[in-house]
Design a protein around this motif. Structure first.
Motif, mmCIF file in Angstrom:
data_model
loop_
_atom_site.group_PDB
_atom_site.id
_atom_site.type_symbol
_atom_site.label_atom_id
_atom_site.label_comp_id
_atom_site.label_asym_id
_atom_site.label_seq_id
_atom_site.Cartn_x
_atom_site.Cartn_y
_atom_site.Cartn_z
ATOM 1 N N GLY A 143 0.815 -1.213 0.000
ATOM 2 C CA GLY A 143 0.000 0.000 0.000
ATOM 3 C C GLY A 143 0.848 1.262 0.000
ATOM 4 N N LEU A 144 1.975 1.245 0.756
ATOM 5 C CA LEU A 144 2.855 2.413 0.782
ATOM 6 C C LEU A 144 3.551 2.599 -0.559
ATOM 7 N N VAL A 145 3.920 1.500 -1.202
ATOM 8 C CA VAL A 145 4.535 1.585 -2.534
ATOM 9 C C VAL A 145 3.595 2.307 -3.496
ATOM 10 N N GLY A 146 2.332 1.872 -3.521
ATOM 11 C CA GLY A 146 1.365 2.485 -4.440
ATOM 12 C C GLY A 146 1.087 3.945 -4.098
ATOM 13 N N HIS A 147 0.972 4.240 -2.802
ATOM 14 C CA HIS A 147 0.696 5.618 -2.387
ATOM 15 C C HIS A 147 1.847 6.544 -2.768
ATOM 16 N N GLN A 148 3.075 6.103 -2.546
ATOM 17 C CA GLN A 148 4.223 6.951 -2.867
ATOM 18 C C GLN A 148 4.326 7.204 -4.363
ATOM 19 N N TRP A 149 3.995 6.199 -5.169
ATOM 20 C CA TRP A 149 4.020 6.415 -6.612
ATOM 21 C C TRP A 149 2.972 7.447 -7.016
ATOM 22 N N ARG A 150 1.735 7.292 -6.537
ATOM 23 C CA ARG A 150 0.657 8.185 -6.962
ATOM 24 C C ARG A 150 0.899 9.615 -6.491
ATOM 25 N N LYS A 151 1.337 9.778 -5.255
ATOM 26 C CA LYS A 151 1.483 11.125 -4.701
ATOM 27 C C LYS A 151 2.774 11.803 -5.132
ATOM 28 N N HIS A 152 3.866 11.044 -5.196
ATOM 29 C CA HIS A 152 5.179 11.658 -5.428
ATOM 30 C C HIS A 152 5.850 11.178 -6.724
ATOM 31 N N GLY A 153 5.796 9.884 -6.974
ATOM 32 C CA GLY A 153 6.498 9.352 -8.149
ATOM 33 C C GLY A 153 6.006 9.924 -9.455
ATOM 34 N N THR A 154 4.712 10.201 -9.541
ATOM 35 C CA THR A 154 4.165 10.771 -10.776
ATOM 36 C C THR A 154 4.755 12.146 -11.078
ATOM 37 N N CYS A 155 5.243 12.835 -10.058
ATOM 38 C CA CYS A 155 5.806 14.180 -10.254
ATOM 39 C C CYS A 155 7.265 14.141 -10.685
ATOM 40 N N SER A 156 7.878 12.960 -10.708
ATOM 41 C CA SER A 156 9.261 12.836 -11.196
ATOM 42 C C SER A 156 9.310 12.817 -12.713
ATOM 43 N N ASN A 157 8.157 12.536 -13.360
ATOM 44 C CA ASN A 157 8.072 12.350 -14.816
ATOM 45 C C ASN A 157 8.892 11.165 -15.295
ATOM 46 N N LEU A 158 9.268 10.290 -14.379
ATOM 47 C CA LEU A 158 9.928 9.037 -14.745
ATOM 48 C C LEU A 158 8.872 7.942 -14.882
ATOM 49 N N SER A 159 9.252 6.868 -15.546
ATOM 50 C CA SER A 159 8.383 5.697 -15.557
ATOM 51 C C SER A 159 8.383 5.084 -14.154
ATOM 52 N N GLN A 160 7.438 4.214 -13.900
ATOM 53 C CA GLN A 160 7.389 3.552 -12.595
ATOM 54 C C GLN A 160 8.708 2.823 -12.311
ATOM 55 N N ARG A 161 9.179 2.073 -13.274
ATOM 56 C CA ARG A 161 10.396 1.285 -13.054
ATOM 57 C C ARG A 161 11.607 2.193 -12.846
ATOM 58 N N ALA A 162 11.688 3.276 -13.614
ATOM 59 C CA ALA A 162 12.825 4.194 -13.462
ATOM 60 C C ALA A 162 12.763 4.916 -12.121
ATOM 61 N N TYR A 163 11.565 5.267 -11.678
ATOM 62 C CA TYR A 163 11.415 5.954 -10.395
ATOM 63 C C TYR A 163 11.873 5.055 -9.246
ATOM 64 N N PHE A 164 11.402 3.827 -9.217
ATOM 65 C CA PHE A 164 11.785 2.932 -8.119
ATOM 66 C C PHE A 164 13.252 2.513 -8.219
ATOM 67 N N ALA A 165 13.778 2.449 -9.435
ATOM 68 C CA ALA A 165 15.210 2.162 -9.589
ATOM 69 C C ALA A 165 16.041 3.312 -9.023
#
Length: 254
Positions: A143-165
């Protein structure tokens, strides 16, 4: 008759002589018109030179990481969270079989003052299960993984895989001192001691790149500010609200 013939011939000769004499002195002989002078062809006027174009300013940063200033790697002291009302019901993170100390709370694109959140992205909002579960050694719940992507990761303009990498790379380069790498027993440290231990263990990490927050007398989070190339930089704005306590409790894992 011959006399008249000779007289006529003599008169004719005199007329012809007079005629040709006037022609030579002349002025009456027709002369051809002067040759028409050929006008030179007009030369083509050179076109005015075009103004030099300004060089395009290129950035050394990939276009996908524009639109914010730096990152914050937020690390949560898991036992403090598990003693809170919110964490008490989170068995995935706070179960008796989880001996967690510092865990990743988030990896946040940041402005010098403030931060973006819930940005538009061409990536899906939901993180696929296989990708989310590969992050559980860093972020303690799906749940924290998904929340961090939606709230913050989307603002990096990276893909999901690139953001977590990139999040993993930021975590992997950080060395934790022994007081912060284990929650087997409760400890008491000052904020200054936490900061000095981190800077001693990590060459290039400066004290102004570290923000320590607290929940009452307990350690809450350690936030570390990084440039987009993951070099350390001074925190600013919201990330300068540090907790300065002489005694800061680091509870043991449940």
């Amino acid at each position: 008759m011959r006399r008249y013939t000779g007289f006529v011939a003599l008169a004719l000769m005199m007329v012809l002589s007079l005629w040709f004499g006037l022609g030579e002195k002349g002025g009456n002989r027709l002369t051809p018109p002067p040759a028409t002078q050929q006008q030179p062809a007009p030369t083509a006027q050179p076109k005015p030179a075009r103004p030099a174009e300004k060089p395009v300013q290129k950035t050394s940063l990939p276009a996908t990481e524009q639109g914010f200033d730096y990152y914050v790697l937020s690390l949560s002291w898991s036992p403090s969270y598990c003693q809170s009302d919110e964490g008490a019901g989170n068995r995935q993170q706070c179960g008796s079989n989880r001996d967690l100390s510092l865990v990743v709370h988030g990896f946040w694109p940041q402005f010098v003052d403030g931060y973006p959140q819930f940005c538009g992205s061409s990536e899906p909002e939901r993180v696929p299960d296989d990708l989310a579960r590969r992050q559980l050694d860093l972020l303690p719940t799906v749940g924290l993984v998904g929340h961090q992507w939606r709230k913050h990761g989307t603002c990096s303009n990276l893909s999901q895989r690139a953001y977590f990498a990139k999040l993993r790379a930021a975590w992997n380069q950080l060395k934790l001192p022994s007081d912060l790498s284990s929650a087997g027993q409760q400890k008491t440290l000052s904020t200054d001691r936490i900061v000095s231990q981190l800077t001693a263990a990590n060459p290039g990490l400066i004290a102004s790149a570290i923000d320590v927050t607290c929940d009452g007398s307990k350690l809450d989070e350690i936030r570390i500010c990084l440039n987009k190339d993951l070099s350390y930089r001074e925190c600013s704005g919201d990330n300068r609200r540090v907790c300065r306590r002489d005694r800061l409790v680091l509870p043991a894992a449940p």
